[in-house]
Design a protein around this motif. Structure first.
Motif, PDB file in Angstrom:
ATOM      1  N   GLN A  85      -1.269   8.824   2.330  1.00 26.02           N
ATOM      2  CA  GLN A  85      -0.695   9.652   1.263  1.00 26.02           C
ATOM      3  C   GLN A  85       0.165   8.796   0.330  1.00 26.02           C
ATOM      4  OE1 GLN A  85      -1.167  12.885   0.619  1.00 26.02           O
ATOM      5  NE2 GLN A  85       0.344  13.041  -0.991  1.00 26.02           N
ATOM      6  N   ALA A  86       0.998   7.930   0.908  1.00 25.27           N
ATOM      7  CA  ALA A  86       1.870   7.070   0.107  1.00 25.27           C
ATOM      8  C   ALA A  86       1.059   6.082  -0.722  1.00 25.27           C
ATOM      9  CB  ALA A  86       2.851   6.333   1.013  1.00 25.27           C
ATOM     10  N   ALA A  87      -0.006   5.512  -0.136  1.00 22.12           N
ATOM     11  CA  ALA A  87      -0.839   4.549  -0.862  1.00 22.12           C
ATOM     12  C   ALA A  87      -1.552   5.222  -2.031  1.00 22.12           C
ATOM     13  CB  ALA A  87      -1.850   3.912   0.089  1.00 22.12           C
ATOM     14  N   ALA A  88      -2.095   6.410  -1.800  1.00 18.32           N
ATOM     15  CA  ALA A  88      -2.793   7.131  -2.877  1.00 18.32           C
ATOM     16  C   ALA A  88      -1.834   7.488  -4.000  1.00 18.32           C
ATOM     17  CB  ALA A  88      -3.457   8.384  -2.322  1.00 18.32           C
ATOM     18  N   GLU A  89      -0.652   7.957  -3.634  1.00 14.79           N
ATOM     19  CA  GLU A  89       0.349   8.318  -4.642  1.00 14.79           C
ATOM     20  C   GLU A  89       0.754   7.093  -5.458  1.00 14.79           C
ATOM     21  OE1 GLU A  89       4.780  10.376  -4.781  1.00 14.79           O
ATOM     22  OE2 GLU A  89       3.570  10.557  -2.975  1.00 14.79           O
ATOM     23  N   ASN A  90       0.919   5.956  -4.800  1.00 12.14           N
ATOM     24  CA  ASN A  90       1.291   4.718  -5.487  1.00 12.14           C
ATOM     25  C   ASN A  90       0.191   4.268  -6.441  1.00 12.14           C
ATOM     26  OD1 ASN A  90       2.929   2.507  -6.065  1.00 12.14           O
ATOM     27  ND2 ASN A  90       1.928   1.254  -4.517  1.00 12.14           N
TER      28      ASN A  90
END
Length: 187
Positions: free
Chosen positions: A55-60
């Motif tokens: 989730q964090a990687a996609a958001e970044n």
């Protein structure tokens, strides 16, 4: 391998603490590093740490990626321009819905920004910008599509500030340039 920072936040720290306590009690032993990461992730509503990291990687990635502007269909712009005369007035109302919406953006672009207009002022502007004799249709369509707002009593109208789609921008620019080349007033 470089480490990527993964943001961690909890809306309710008390709920986080209760969830961690319950998971530690159920564990029955000293949890490993990975087990602790999974517990933290589950405490904030994720399935596991892998889900939190994804989730964090996609958001970044989405934050860093420039917004994708759809390409302009210049064939459509050319076809729409044929609906307008040399002075930029709409000669006939298009039969197709998609064409109508792009034509309405032309009317929207000619309305003054951040200024209230009376019904008579708006109708006068619309009358001067079309030739098929139905300014009420145009006024209604502008309101229904959210391009113009009006008061509950229908006395005051105001252009809603929005970013026109790329095709509408191309049409507005083309009509303005054509109007200037023909010696008409540019909007």
């Amino acid at each position: 391998m470089s480490r990527v920072s993964i943001p961690f936040s909890a809306g309710d720290v008390s709920a986080l603490a209760r969830s961690l306590r319950d998971q530690l009690v159920q564990c029955g032993h000293t949890p490993s590093h990975l087990e602790l990461l999974n517990m933290l992730a589950r405490s904030t509503g994720h399935r596991n740490f892998q889900s939190l990291r994804a989730q964090a990687a996609a958001e970044n990635q989405l934050r860093q990626a420039p917004p994708v502007e759809p390409p302009v269909d210049y064939v459509l712009v050319k076809r729409l321009a044929a609906y307008f005369d040399a002075r930029g007035r709409l000669e006939r109302w298009p039969a197709k819905e998609g064409l109508r919406e792009l034509c309405l953006w032309v009317f929207w672009s000619r309305l003054p920004a951040k200024r209230d207009l009376s019904e008579a002022q708006l109708s006068g502007q619309l009358r001067s910008d079309h030739l098929f004799g139905d300014h009420a249709l145009l006024r209604r369509e502008l309101c229904d599509r959210g391009l113009v707002s009006r008061t509950a009593d229908g006395r005051q109208y105001r252009r809603v500030e929005r970013q026109p789609p790329a095709g509408a921008v191309a049409l507005i620019r083309h009509l303005t340039a054509r109007q200037e080349a023909a010696g008409g007033k540019a909007q």
